[in-house]
Write a protein that holds these residues in place. Structure first.
Motif, PDB file in Angstrom:
ATOM      1  N   SER A 264       0.923  -1.151   0.228  1.00 42.97           N
ATOM      2  CA  SER A 264       0.027  -0.020  -0.062  1.00 42.97           C
ATOM      3  C   SER A 264       0.759   1.316  -0.033  1.00 42.97           C
ATOM      4  O   SER A 264       2.202   1.045   0.155  1.00 42.97           O
ATOM      5  N   TRP A 265       0.280   2.390  -0.398  1.00 46.17           N
ATOM      6  CA  TRP A 265       0.961   3.665  -0.124  1.00 46.17           C
ATOM      7  C   TRP A 265       0.048   4.749   0.326  1.00 46.17           C
ATOM      8  O   TRP A 265      -1.046   4.490   0.265  1.00 46.17           O
ATOM      9  N   ILE A 266       0.719   5.745   1.073  1.00 47.56           N
ATOM     10  CA  ILE A 266       0.066   6.795   1.541  1.00 47.56           C
ATOM     11  C   ILE A 266       0.611   7.906   1.397  1.00 47.56           C
ATOM     12  O   ILE A 266       1.935   8.239   1.554  1.00 47.56           O
ATOM     13  N   PRO A 267       0.144   8.962   0.865  1.00 50.69           N
ATOM     14  CA  PRO A 267       0.568  10.369   0.646  1.00 50.69           C
ATOM     15  C   PRO A 267       1.180  10.992   1.903  1.00 50.69           C
ATOM     16  O   PRO A 267       0.581  10.658   3.019  1.00 50.69           O
ATOM     17  N   LEU A 268       2.143  11.764   1.904  1.00 49.53           N
ATOM     18  CA  LEU A 268       2.421  12.707   2.837  1.00 49.53           C
ATOM     19  C   LEU A 268       1.501  13.373   3.419  1.00 49.53           C
ATOM     20  O   LEU A 268       0.673  14.061   2.885  1.00 49.53           O
ATOM     21  N   ARG A 269       1.120  13.284   4.884  1.00 56.85           N
ATOM     22  CA  ARG A 269       0.301  14.278   5.648  1.00 56.85           C
ATOM     23  C   ARG A 269       0.910  15.207   6.523  1.00 56.85           C
ATOM     24  O   ARG A 269       1.802  14.866   7.174  1.00 56.85           O
ATOM     25  N   ARG A 289      14.930  22.198  -3.314  1.00 57.01           N
ATOM     26  CA  ARG A 289      13.745  21.690  -3.817  1.00 57.01           C
ATOM     27  C   ARG A 289      12.502  22.108  -2.907  1.00 57.01           C
ATOM     28  O   ARG A 289      11.430  21.273  -3.117  1.00 57.01           O
ATOM     29  N   ALA A 290      12.855  22.688  -1.807  1.00 57.11           N
ATOM     30  CA  ALA A 290      11.466  22.855  -0.874  1.00 57.11           C
ATOM     31  C   ALA A 290      10.368  23.399  -1.567  1.00 57.11           C
ATOM     32  O   ALA A 290       9.388  22.877  -1.379  1.00 57.11           O
ATOM     33  N   GLY A 291      10.528  24.590  -2.193  1.00 55.11           N
ATOM     34  CA  GLY A 291       9.292  25.114  -2.998  1.00 55.11           C
ATOM     35  C   GLY A 291       8.508  23.957  -3.954  1.00 55.11           C
ATOM     36  O   GLY A 291       7.348  24.076  -3.861  1.00 55.11           O
ATOM     37  N   LYS A 292       9.375  23.445  -4.584  1.00 56.45           N
ATOM     38  CA  LYS A 292       8.670  22.527  -5.527  1.00 56.45           C
ATOM     39  C   LYS A 292       7.921  21.302  -4.817  1.00 56.45           C
ATOM     40  O   LYS A 292       6.673  20.997  -4.835  1.00 56.45           O
ATOM     41  N   VAL A 293       8.475  20.777  -3.632  1.00 54.91           N
ATOM     42  CA  VAL A 293       7.986  19.786  -2.676  1.00 54.91           C
ATOM     43  C   VAL A 293       6.375  20.382  -2.232  1.00 54.91           C
ATOM     44  O   VAL A 293       5.695  19.687  -2.380  1.00 54.91           O
ATOM     45  N   MET A 294       6.541  21.493  -1.619  1.00 56.67           N
ATOM     46  CA  MET A 294       5.262  21.949  -0.987  1.00 56.67           C
ATOM     47  C   MET A 294       4.446  22.394  -2.121  1.00 56.67           C
ATOM     48  O   MET A 294       3.064  22.465  -1.779  1.00 56.67           O
ATOM     49  N   SER A 295       4.790  23.027  -3.189  1.00 55.66           N
ATOM     50  CA  SER A 295       3.666  22.972  -4.234  1.00 55.66           C
ATOM     51  C   SER A 295       3.031  21.792  -4.841  1.00 55.66           C
ATOM     52  O   SER A 295       1.871  21.700  -4.868  1.00 55.66           O
ATOM     53  N   ILE A 296       3.690  20.733  -4.745  1.00 55.17           N
ATOM     54  CA  ILE A 296       3.037  19.416  -5.192  1.00 55.17           C
ATOM     55  C   ILE A 296       2.208  19.040  -4.014  1.00 55.17           C
ATOM     56  O   ILE A 296       1.194  18.455  -4.274  1.00 55.17           O
ATOM     57  N   VAL A 297       2.558  19.018  -2.769  1.00 53.39           N
ATOM     58  CA  VAL A 297       1.946  18.931  -1.622  1.00 53.39           C
ATOM     59  C   VAL A 297       0.429  19.557  -1.502  1.00 53.39           C
ATOM     60  O   VAL A 297      -0.559  18.988  -1.380  1.00 53.39           O
ATOM     61  N   ARG A 298       0.619  20.982  -1.926  1.00 50.18           N
ATOM     62  CA  ARG A 298      -0.574  21.766  -1.946  1.00 50.18           C
ATOM     63  C   ARG A 298      -1.479  21.223  -3.105  1.00 50.18           C
ATOM     64  O   ARG A 298      -2.910  21.125  -2.973  1.00 50.18           O
ATOM     65  N   SER A 299      -0.876  20.889  -4.153  1.00 46.74           N
ATOM     66  CA  SER A 299      -1.686  20.340  -5.447  1.00 46.74           C
ATOM     67  C   SER A 299      -2.698  19.148  -5.144  1.00 46.74           C
ATOM     68  O   SER A 299      -3.567  19.011  -5.613  1.00 46.74           O
ATOM     69  N   ILE A 300      -1.942  18.442  -4.304  1.00 51.27           N
ATOM     70  CA  ILE A 300      -2.790  17.062  -4.001  1.00 51.27           C
ATOM     71  C   ILE A 300      -3.725  17.273  -2.843  1.00 51.27           C
ATOM     72  O   ILE A 300      -4.373  16.314  -2.648  1.00 51.27           O
ATOM     73  N   ARG A 301      -3.547  18.281  -2.110  1.00 56.13           N
ATOM     74  CA  ARG A 301      -4.426  18.467  -1.203  1.00 56.13           C
ATOM     75  C   ARG A 301      -5.472  19.850  -1.196  1.00 56.13           C
ATOM     76  O   ARG A 301      -5.768  20.381  -0.347  1.00 56.13           O
ATOM     77  N   GLY A 302      -5.706  19.896  -2.368  1.00 55.32           N
ATOM     78  CA  GLY A 302      -6.915  21.129  -2.746  1.00 55.32           C
ATOM     79  C   GLY A 302      -6.212  22.375  -2.476  1.00 55.32           C
ATOM     80  O   GLY A 302      -7.121  23.264  -2.105  1.00 55.32           O
TER      81      GLY A 302
END
Length: 361
Positions: A264-269, A289-302
């Protein structure tokens, strides 16, 4: 909070205390007093030491009605976790003790030595109805202090005696110390063990989860569990965009090769104080890459850093989330690994003896 790009705190995941402001505990601002210059006069701070406080609760089984998890009861033998995984969603629970979800969470621990005794009394109650108990859902049952307290082992012994199903989730190969009990439970279809592996890079693991077992040790533990007949499951959790997601396919391939049959996999929370702690960790270890990581995190969390809502908090959305799902599905198909299916037998349950009183039947 620590300032970005300062040297990392070796051996710890969190880089600061992360004062819990949810309960009105205001974070102290830098104002130039002696505390802001203490290192100038006294030198660097003393190395952080782990302390353990024993507590003796009256109940040990926690029941829940969450629609997002596959169990309705759990046991947590410890509070806090020395593994120090910076992303741990359980960190905010330390705020309930007026302790920091940051460094306090991984250095100021609590143990429950009477857990097995309370469990025995709980299972012996006439009204108790068995469903599998999950261990490791909040903090790791096989973190380093388990070697001293053996609380998890004691709980497993009660479960074996009562023929009660139990599952384990861990990031430690210390689980193999209880392989005798787990193998016996497995014979009766009473246990399943999930080991969380986030990457195949020991250097990255040392930064991300500094006191957990290395990825190689975790995979070796999965192989030994599977060989012993225990339902062994690999959990790729969490998947961190642009940090650990590159390892998804290789982890599933390795799992299939060593006899693991479910994944199974769980996305970062990033609930509550975990979000600023994780951002701080990124600035210390991966500022490029801090900005990129957080940008993707926000994109998968609405558009938010965290989605706390039932039904959606475990199910990311958007293009990146769809990509991760597709990659996971294809990798599992190629490796011959299925989805997580916990199938344990509750029909063998027998109420344990309490105070030396024998069962009537």
């Amino acid at each position: 909070m620590r300032r970005p790009l300062e040297p990392a705190i070796n051996g710890r995941g969190a880089q600061s205390g992360a004062v819990p402001t949810r309960f009105g505990l205001a974070e102290r601002e830098v104002d130039g007093d002696w505390r802001d210059h203490v290192q100038t006069f006294d030198g660097p701070p003393v190395k952080l030491r782990t302390t353990v406080t024993e507590e003796f609760p009256k109940t040990i089984v926690t029941f829940n009605s969450s629609p997002d998890v596959p169990f309705d009861r759990s046991i947590n033998a410890y509070r806090g976790c020395e593994h120090g995984c910076v992303y741990c969603y359980a960190r905010p629970t330390h705020a309930y003790h007026d302790l920091s979800p940051g460094l306090d969470f991984e250095t100021r621990l609590f143990a429950k030595p009477n857990a097995a005794e309370i469990l025995r009394r709980t299972l012996a109650k006439p009204a108790y109805k068995p469903q599998f108990i999950a261990m490791g859902t909040n903090t790791d049952p096989y973190q380093p202090i388990e070697a001293r307290y053996a609380i998890t082992r004691q709980v497993l012994e009660v479960c074996l005696e009562a023929r009660h199903p139990v599952t384990i989730t861990t990031k430690s190969d210390r689980v193999l110390r209880d392989l005798d009990l787990l193998a016996e439970l497995a014979k009766h279809k009473l246990t399943a063990v999930s080991i969380s592996v986030t990457s195949l890079d020991p250097v990255l693991s040392g930064k991300l989860e500094p006191r957990a077992a290395s990825p190689a040790k975790r995979l070796a533990a999965l192989e030994k569990l599977a060989a012993a007949g225990v339902q062994a499951h690999i959990s790729i959790a969490p998947v961190i965009p642009a940090i650990t997601d590159e390892f998804m396919e290789r982890l599933i391939e390795r799992a299939g090769a060593i006899g693991v049959r479910s994944a199974s996999w769980i996305p970062l929370r990033l609930p509550h104080e975990v979000a600023p702690l994780f951002r701080e960790w990124l600035e210390v270890h991966y500022p490029d890459r801090a900005g990129k990581v957080m940008s993707i995190v926000r994109s998968i969390r609405g558009g938010r850093e965290n989605d706390p809502d039932f039904f959606t908090r475990m199910k990311p959305s958007g293009v990146w989330a769809d990509l991760f799902r597709a990659r996971f599905r294809i990798a599992c198909k190629r490796a011959g690994v299925g989805r997580d299916r916990i199938e344990l037998d509750c029909s063998q349950f027998r109420r344990p003896e309490v105070g030396g009183q024998l069962r009537l039947l």
